[in-house]
Design a protein around this motif. Structure first.
Motif, PDB file in Angstrom:
ATOM      1  N   PRO A   1       0.816  -1.211   0.000  1.00 47.96           N
ATOM      2  CA  PRO A   1       0.000   0.000   0.000  1.00 47.96           C
ATOM      3  C   PRO A   1       0.854   1.268   0.000  1.00 47.96           C
ATOM      4  N   LYS A   2       0.281   2.335  -0.493  1.00 53.76           N
ATOM      5  CA  LYS A   2       0.933   3.634  -0.427  1.00 53.76           C
ATOM      6  C   LYS A   2       0.518   4.379   0.836  1.00 53.76           C
ATOM      7  N   VAL A   3      -0.648   3.989   1.372  1.00 54.92           N
ATOM      8  CA  VAL A   3      -1.186   4.624   2.572  1.00 54.92           C
ATOM      9  C   VAL A   3      -1.558   3.545   3.575  1.00 54.92           C
ATOM     10  N   LEU A   4      -1.220   3.792   4.842  1.00 55.39           N
ATOM     11  CA  LEU A   4      -1.582   2.887   5.923  1.00 55.39           C
ATOM     12  C   LEU A   4      -2.529   3.642   6.857  1.00 55.39           C
ATOM     13  N   LEU A   5      -3.715   3.072   7.073  1.00 51.01           N
ATOM     14  CA  LEU A   5      -4.701   3.676   7.963  1.00 51.01           C
ATOM     15  C   LEU A   5      -4.681   2.934   9.290  1.00 51.01           C
ATOM     16  N   CYS A   6      -4.579   3.675  10.384  1.00 51.64           N
ATOM     17  CA  CYS A   6      -4.513   3.063  11.718  1.00 51.64           C
ATOM     18  C   CYS A   6      -5.705   3.535  12.539  1.00 51.64           C
ATOM     19  N   ASP A   7      -6.582   2.596  12.862  1.00 53.23           N
ATOM     20  CA  ASP A   7      -7.794   2.908  13.615  1.00 53.23           C
ATOM     21  C   ASP A   7      -7.582   2.541  15.082  1.00 53.23           C
TER      22      ASP A   7
ATOM     23  N   ASN B   1       7.180   3.639   8.066  1.00 51.99           N
ATOM     24  CA  ASN B   1       7.085   4.936   7.386  1.00 51.99           C
ATOM     25  C   ASN B   1       8.428   5.369   6.822  1.00 51.99           C
ATOM     26  N   ARG B   2       9.474   5.219   7.610  1.00 55.27           N
ATOM     27  CA  ARG B   2      10.802   5.691   7.214  1.00 55.27           C
ATOM     28  C   ARG B   2      11.423   4.795   6.136  1.00 55.27           C
ATOM     29  N   ASP B   3      11.364   3.482   6.330  1.00 59.29           N
ATOM     30  CA  ASP B   3      12.068   2.568   5.429  1.00 59.29           C
ATOM     31  C   ASP B   3      11.297   2.275   4.149  1.00 59.29           C
ATOM     32  N   LEU B   4       9.974   2.240   4.241  1.00 64.45           N
ATOM     33  CA  LEU B   4       9.170   1.900   3.066  1.00 64.45           C
ATOM     34  C   LEU B   4       8.526   3.116   2.417  1.00 64.45           C
ATOM     35  N   GLY B   5       8.623   4.271   3.065  1.00 62.67           N
ATOM     36  CA  GLY B   5       8.056   5.498   2.481  1.00 62.67           C
ATOM     37  C   GLY B   5       6.548   5.524   2.454  1.00 62.67           C
ATOM     38  N   ILE B   6       5.909   4.745   3.322  1.00 61.21           N
ATOM     39  CA  ILE B   6       4.447   4.661   3.338  1.00 61.21           C
ATOM     40  C   ILE B   6       3.868   5.787   4.184  1.00 61.21           C
ATOM     41  N   THR B   7       2.886   6.482   3.626  1.00 55.76           N
ATOM     42  CA  THR B   7       2.168   7.526   4.355  1.00 55.76           C
ATOM     43  C   THR B   7       1.247   6.870   5.377  1.00 55.76           C
ATOM     44  N   ILE B   8       1.207   7.417   6.586  1.00 54.62           N
ATOM     45  CA  ILE B   8       0.352   6.858   7.633  1.00 54.62           C
ATOM     46  C   ILE B   8      -0.633   7.918   8.107  1.00 54.62           C
ATOM     47  N   LEU B   9      -1.908   7.552   8.099  1.00 58.26           N
ATOM     48  CA  LEU B   9      -2.963   8.385   8.679  1.00 58.26           C
ATOM     49  C   LEU B   9      -3.547   7.596   9.834  1.00 58.26           C
ATOM     50  N   LEU B  10      -3.441   8.144  11.035  1.00 57.46           N
ATOM     51  CA  LEU B  10      -3.938   7.415  12.204  1.00 57.46           C
ATOM     52  C   LEU B  10      -4.918   8.257  12.988  1.00 57.46           C
ATOM     53  N   ILE B  11      -5.851   7.555  13.623  1.00 59.34           N
ATOM     54  CA  ILE B  11      -6.764   8.233  14.537  1.00 59.34           C
ATOM     55  C   ILE B  11      -6.545   7.679  15.930  1.00 59.34           C
ATOM     56  N   THR B  12      -6.701   8.537  16.918  1.00 57.36           N
ATOM     57  CA  THR B  12      -6.440   8.134  18.295  1.00 57.36           C
ATOM     58  C   THR B  12      -7.110   9.117  19.243  1.00 57.36           C
ATOM     59  N   HIS B  13      -7.283   8.693  20.481  1.00 55.35           N
ATOM     60  CA  HIS B  13      -7.701   9.624  21.533  1.00 55.35           C
ATOM     61  C   HIS B  13      -6.565   9.810  22.534  1.00 55.35           C
ATOM     62  N   GLU B  14      -5.377   9.278  22.197  1.00 57.07           N
ATOM     63  CA  GLU B  14      -4.237   9.294  23.105  1.00 57.07           C
ATOM     64  C   GLU B  14      -3.166  10.266  22.615  1.00 57.07           C
ATOM     65  N   ILE B  15      -2.986  11.354  23.332  1.00 57.85           N
ATOM     66  CA  ILE B  15      -2.020  12.363  22.912  1.00 57.85           C
ATOM     67  C   ILE B  15      -0.579  11.836  22.932  1.00 57.85           C
ATOM     68  N   PRO B  16      -0.188  10.886  23.807  1.00 60.37           N
ATOM     69  CA  PRO B  16       1.187  10.365  23.724  1.00 60.37           C
ATOM     70  C   PRO B  16       1.493   9.703  22.377  1.00 60.37           C
ATOM     71  N   VAL B  17       0.482   9.115  21.730  1.00 59.49           N
ATOM     72  CA  VAL B  17       0.686   8.520  20.403  1.00 59.49           C
ATOM     73  C   VAL B  17       1.055   9.604  19.397  1.00 59.49           C
ATOM     74  N   ILE B  18       0.332  10.715  19.444  1.00 63.64           N
ATOM     75  CA  ILE B  18       0.624  11.844  18.554  1.00 63.64           C
ATOM     76  C   ILE B  18       2.032  12.353  18.817  1.00 63.64           C
ATOM     77  N   LYS B  19       2.358  12.545  20.070  1.00 64.01           N
ATOM     78  CA  LYS B  19       3.664  13.077  20.465  1.00 64.01           C
ATOM     79  C   LYS B  19       4.804  12.162  20.038  1.00 64.01           C
ATOM     80  N   GLU B  20       4.557  10.852  20.071  1.00 63.99           N
ATOM     81  CA  GLU B  20       5.617   9.880  19.825  1.00 63.99           C
ATOM     82  C   GLU B  20       6.030   9.792  18.362  1.00 63.99           C
TER      83      GLU B  20
END
Length: 369
Positions: A184-190, A212-231
């Motif tokens: 895939p070119k895009v990875l969706l994380c629910d 993301n870094r090694d395969l160049g895949i764009t990731i769109l993720l949804i979360t309610h956890e701010i540490p995930v965003i920060k990480e």
């Protein structure tokens, strides 16, 4: 005799070339409504969503339950259809795609689920191989590809195991390998880490960053956890009541939140709690002889500089450190300190002026005796 040349042979393609800088996903004034339960109207799940997902980036959408984030991500793989606006993926307007069109589009989009969605009757190898089997990939190619993917996610020794024999983190690694099977070119994380403990969450986020870094895949993720965003995220959008209320690069949004919802989210990872012994003593109004409690925010180079010692030596005012933390957000240092300084003038004005001169954010928390 030469055959006559058709006029079409001279026709020049004047359509614009694809823009390499264009976002891989673009939500343009997207709206989504559902019929109300009583059938008398409609309920808006999304309203006027404008959001770009740059190619090769990790973009997070954060919001509380019911904010609309799940609906948003389901639009990208055609599980939901927008009521209004336009959704573009790789420059193609997919808003009105038929189901047959979506079947083709989904092959370029991988999906990782909160509860893994593995088939209990299939081994680890067979779960990862499933999308390849559906696509009609030759057996030898499946064997080679699944073996490489299991090695990538660190499960080469678990290929013959069944989901019931795996830990939560291992199940999610299988889910990631399966999502990558169709290139895939895009990875969706629910909510991909919501069911995991903190240590396992960190390992899964590190794996996603590697993908993301090694395969160049764009990731769109949804979360309610701010540490995930920060990480791991490069950019973040904050969603509330079906609307994007704030969006930007992670460091800016988390260190300088503009919307109250964003501020409440980020306080857990950027704020410093007031020490317990001060909580019952702090008050809004100052009294003679009080100390003023300040929260000072440090960013960039100032996060690790000896600012407090410089402050004390430069203006000759005692600064008492009450609590503090230094962390990293999007790979950049960020610090927060709670300090107390004299409330009387001109000392307080000198401290605030010096902090402003150093381009440090200072917030008055209250006053204590």
């Amino acid at each position: 005799m030469n055959a006559p040349v058709k006029p079409d042979a001279f026709r020049v393609d004047t359509s614009p070339a694809p823009d390499p800088a264009a976002p891989i996903i673009r939500f343009a004034q997207i709206g989504k409504t559902y019929p109300s339960r009583d059938g008398q109207g409609a309920v808006a799940a999304l309203s006027g969503i404008d959001l770009d997902v740059p190619k090769g980036a990790i973009v997070g959408v954060i919001g509380r339950s019911g904010a609309g984030k799940s609906t948003l991500i389901r639009l990208v793989n055609g599980l939901e259809r927008a009521t209004s606006g336009r959704l573009l993926i790789e420059g193609e307007d997919v808003t009105g795609l038929t189901e047959a069109g979506w079947r083709s589009r989904r092959r370029a989009t991988g999906m990782i689920f909160q509860h893994f969605n593995l088939l209990s009757s299939r081994t680890v190898f067979d779960n990862v191989a499933l999308p390849l089997e559906i696509a009609g990939t030759p057996k030898a190619e499946i064997e080679d590809k699944v073996a490489r993917l299991l090695d990538l996610v660190g499960l080469a020794d678990k290929r013959g195991r069944y989901p019931a024999e795996l830990s939560g983190g291992q199940k999610q690694r299988v889910g990631i390998a399966r999502a990558l099977a169709t290139d895939p070119k895009v990875l969706l994380c629910d909510e991909a880490t919501s069911a995991l403990d903190p240590e396992t969450t960190r390992s899964i986020l590190a794996l996603l960053r590697q993908v993301n870094r090694d395969l160049g895949i764009t990731i769109l993720l949804i979360t309610h956890e701010i540490p995930v965003i920060k990480e791991i995220c490069d950019r973040v959008a904050v969603i509330e009541d079906g609307r994007i209320v704030e969006e930007g690069d992670v460091f800016t949004v988390l260190t300088r939140p503009q919307h109250p919802t964003t501020a409440r989210f980020v306080e857990a990872v950027t704020g410093v709690e007031l020490p317990a012994y001060l909580e019952g003593r702090i008050r809004k109004e100052a009294r003679p002889g009080d100390q003023t409690v300040l929260r000072i925010t440090f960013t960039g180079e100032n996060a690790t500089a000896p600012v407090i010692s410089r402050l004390s030596s430069t203006i000759g005012v005692d600064v008492n450190i009450l609590a503090g933390r230094i962390d990293a957000i999007a790979g950049k240092p960020f610090g927060s300190l709670l300090v107390s300084v004299p409330t009387r003038e001109p000392e307080l004005a000198a401290v605030l002026g010096a902090l402003n001169g150093l381009e440090l954010k200072a917030e008055v928390i209250g006053h204590v005796s």
